[in-house]
Design an enzyme around this catalytic site. Structure first.
Site, PDB file in Angstrom:
ATOM      1  N   CYS A   1       0.841  -1.201   0.000  1.00  0.00           N
ATOM      2  CA  CYS A   1       0.000   0.000   0.000  1.00  0.00           C
ATOM      3  C   CYS A   1       0.878   1.254   0.000  1.00  0.00           C
ATOM      4  CB  CYS A   1      -0.927   0.006   1.209  1.00  0.00           C
ATOM      5  SG  CYS A   1      -1.971   1.485   1.301  1.00  0.00           S
TER       6      CYS A   1
ATOM      7  N   ASN B   1       0.468  -8.222 -11.478  1.00  0.00           N
ATOM      8  CA  ASN B   1      -0.532  -7.166 -11.348  1.00  0.00           C
ATOM      9  C   ASN B   1      -0.005  -5.882 -11.991  1.00  0.00           C
ATOM     10  OD1 ASN B   1      -1.711  -5.081  -8.652  1.00  0.00           O
ATOM     11  ND2 ASN B   1      -2.773  -5.607 -10.515  1.00  0.00           N
TER      12      ASN B   1
ATOM     13  N   ALA C   1      -7.094  -4.957 -11.704  1.00  0.00           N
ATOM     14  CA  ALA C   1      -7.425  -3.918 -10.719  1.00  0.00           C
ATOM     15  C   ALA C   1      -8.163  -2.761 -11.384  1.00  0.00           C
ATOM     16  CB  ALA C   1      -6.146  -3.443 -10.028  1.00  0.00           C
ATOM     17  N   ARG C   2      -7.420  -1.708 -11.780  1.00  0.00           N
ATOM     18  CA  ARG C   2      -8.084  -0.553 -12.390  1.00  0.00           C
ATOM     19  C   ARG C   2      -8.823  -0.921 -13.672  1.00  0.00           C
ATOM     20  NH1 ARG C   2      -4.087   3.835 -13.742  1.00  0.00           N
ATOM     21  NH2 ARG C   2      -2.702   2.055 -14.043  1.00  0.00           N
TER      22      ARG C   2
END
Length: 682
Positions: free
Chosen positions: A420, A522, A547-548
């Site tokens: 993160c 990813n 993801a996006r």
């Protein structure tokens, strides 16, 4: 690139070839769909605004409020709102009888039934989502679809059918034990002790550090005299006492007895030495520390091959005996902050996602029993392969969270976030800050895998600092620490989203990984072509995480499974939004509060979907995730509306599905992608 390139439309884009546009990361939209350049006023200095000095001074002079003051104001505002006619007592709303509330005058909600009816907004079009599912609506008169309810008097539990297909709720009994710090973590503490991580009990601040501490990436672990790594806290201790977690200003527990703040290890030591009676005399009874756990038995247990089989609790599984999950070729939806909520995951499941994971939850908040954080762990019955993602800075915090989640939730795996990039997380030593502390990474993964009977996975970035990749040197160790899989996001923390993901480095790490460790790649997967290329370039890769790409076009899972570019129509896209709204009303509620919560999350999602460019409008297919669209119009009015990057147009779309917004409603998206906004990509 000029910041208003999108507004210029055909002024510069139409004159360039598709190859030239792609080189500048501008989407090559067909010329007949480009909007003409806007007519600008030639008056000099038309964009210059004179600042109001008095206003600026007043803003700078505004006093910053303390946490206590903000908390006090929130409580006062909440009390006022609760007594307002618009906040009708749930029991009265359900039954329609003013005398049905058992609390009478002591009820914290309004009992003004007529006042509530007078101010209630008009009902929405359509049918109540709870009646659609064949049950009764738990909101009664408060439901925004109450006109579709049957005339018969409402009956049943207050919760009715709400969330009947959802599991992993936090029980009140467990929450109270967490509030009072009386939860027992026997497995976690035993594993910490066996790994030599159970040091002296002194005050720990962790995420509640008041003086800022030096828990950031520059605070490296220390070593003891023997040379072994010692994981330390802000104050230098080796083990967190979770009682200190309860001292945050935002907690609602104002008074605690001496027994409430005893460290769990001290309580266990008292019991072992003195027995139950003596332990009770010390202020902590044995019965308070033992919680009867009831396993949630649902249909998803029978249908999921990844569920851990039920065994005798006295038989502890070795890490190699855990029932592992095979991620190979499965379509994995990434855990996405804010937008990766349960209704969105349900949409992705309908469109073909195989593996889903909840939003990142902070360990300290879970151990405090915060209901809002536990809501991130909820699971729908359609999620047949589901995991939760947690984030913590220290082994003891993570281990206790893992034990608690495994006891209270029905899940298939636990993912530990070590990538993160958010400042508030990194500055406390969690997330990608752990990439600078490999020995602490080791301690966290070892104690988590040793505590849990389900697989533990890890998510990392290439490095903390740009140009200093280090996962390739750790990849072989991560498997030996006990992780069953690792997800590598092909960016550093410092880079964020300013450049495309470094997949060559992901391939390099994958080839170095041991056979027992599955590697998931990813970054920037936006079409089935991207998916195929990564799988072809590196067959050792288990799968790719989306993801996006799923935020911008959730039908990417359908495209990958069917190996086609879906030129989806605006009507089909609107139907997907309708599904999200229906799922949202089931999850957040069909009353006014639930409708507005659903609207907020829908608008957050629309701030991503506007970046999608229909296949039929492109000169070059497929669209790349870093392409910025010029100003263009769609093939119909709805498609043009969906292409708008204006929040006002997103609100118009929400009103098509959820009715008019309240008076004074405003919206600004929480998240922006640097890959979409920053000029150096042009």
């Amino acid at each position: 690139m000029d910041e208003d390139e999108r507004d210029q439309g055909g002024s510069g884009v139409a004159e360039q070839s598709p190859e030239q546009l792609i080189a500048r990361a501008i989407a090559p939209v067909k010329k007949n769909f480009l909007c003409p350049p806007p007519v600008r006023d030639s008056t000099p200095n038309d964009d210059v605004s004179v600042p109001d000095d008095n206003k600026t001074t007043s803003v700078l002079a505004k006093e910053k409020k303390s946490k206590r003051q903000l908390k006090r104001e929130r409580r006062q505002s909440t009390l006022q709102d609760q007594k307002s006619p618009r906040n009708l007592c749930p029991e009265i709303a359900r039954t329609g009888d003013v005398s049905s509330c058992p609390y009478k005058d002591k009820c914290r909600f309004s009992h003004d039934l007529e006042g509530f009816k007078a101010q209630k907004p008009a009902d929405l079009e359509g049918q109540c989502p709870f009646l659609k599912s064949g049950g009764t609506c738990p909101y009664g008169l408060a439901c925004r679809f109450s006109s579709t309810h049957e005339v018969a008097e409402p009956s049943g539990n207050l919760n009715g059918l709400k969330n009947s297909s959802e599991v992993n709720g936090l029980s009140k009994d467990v929450q109270k034990l967490l509030w009072k710090n009386k939860m027992s973590f026997s497995k976690a503490d035993a594993k910490l002790k066996s790994l030599g991580l159970a040091g002296p009990k002194s005050k720990r601040n962790d995420f509640e550090n008041k003086d800022g501490g030096n828990t950031g990436p520059n605070n490296c672990d220390q070593s003891d005299d023997s040379g072994s790594c010692v994981v330390t806290s802000d104050s230098g201790s080796k083990l967190e006492c979770p009682a200190e977690v309860m001292k945050d200003d935002d907690n609602d527990i104002d008074e605690k007895s001496e027994s409430d703040v005893l460290c769990p290890q001290k309580r266990r030591k008292t019991e072992e030495n003195n027995g139950p009676k003596e332990a009770e005399n010390e202020g902590v009874t044995v019965t308070e520390q033992i919680v009867e756990r009831s396993c949630i038995k649902s249909e998803l247990e029978a249908g999921t091959d990844a569920m851990t089989p039920e065994t005798d609790v006295s038989l502890k599984l070795h890490s190699r005996e855990k029932k592992l999950i095979d991620y190979r070729e499965k379509l994995y939806l990434a855990p996405l902050t804010t937008v990766g909520n349960l209704p969105f995951r349900r949409v992705c499941k309908v469109l073909g996602a195989d593996v889903t994971c909840g939003e990142m939850a902070m360990c300290t908040n879970l151990l405090q029993g915060q209901a809002s954080e536990w809501a991130l762990l909820r699971r729908h019955s359609s999620e047949d392969l589901f995991g939760v993602q947690i984030c913590g800075a220290y082994p003891d915090t993570v281990a206790r969270t893992v034990e608690l989640i495994e006891q209270e939730c029905t899940i298939d795996f636990i993912d530990i976030n070590m990538g993160c990039p958010i400042d508030i997380v990194v500055n406390k030593g969690a997330g990608s800050a752990l990439l600078t502390k490999p020995m602490r990474m080791k301690s966290i993964v070892e104690v988590a895998s040793g505590t849990a009977d389900i697989p533990i996975t890890v998510k990392v970035r290439t490095a903390y600092f740009e140009g200093k990749n280090r996962i390739d040197s750790l990849i072989a160790d991560i498997g030996s620490w006990g992780a069953s899989a690792v997800t590598i996001h092909g960016r550093s923390r410092q880079q964020r989203y300013s450049k495309l993901a470094d997949w060559d480095y992901v391939y390099q790490c994958t080839r170095k990984a041991p056979a027992t460790l599955q590697v998931v790649g990813n970054g920037d997967v936006f079409s089935f072509v991207d998916w195929n290329n990564h799988r072809t370039e590196c067959p050792e890769l288990a799968t790719c995480m989306v993801a996006r790409g799923a935020l911008i076009k959730p039908w990417i899972f359908t495209e990958i499974k069917e190996q086609r570019h879906w030129d989806i129509s605006s009507g089909e896209r609107l139907n997907i939004f309708k599904d999200f709204v229906n799922f949202g009303l089931e999850h957040w509620g069909s009353d006014t509060k639930g409708v507005e919560t659903t609207r907020r999350f829908l608008l957050e999602w629309l701030s991503y979907t506007c970046r999608y460019i229909p296949v039929g409008l492109l000169d070059v297919v497929p669209q790349r995730i870093n392409w910025r669209p010029p100003s263009y119009h769609g093939r119909d009015e709805l498609e043009t509306l969906m292409a708008s990057d204006s929040a006002a147009d997103w609100i118009r779309i929400s009103e098509m599905l959820l009715g008019k917004v309240p008076v004074g409603f405003t919206f600004a998206p929480k998240h922006k992608s640097n890959a979409y906004d920053r000029a150096e990509n042009g």
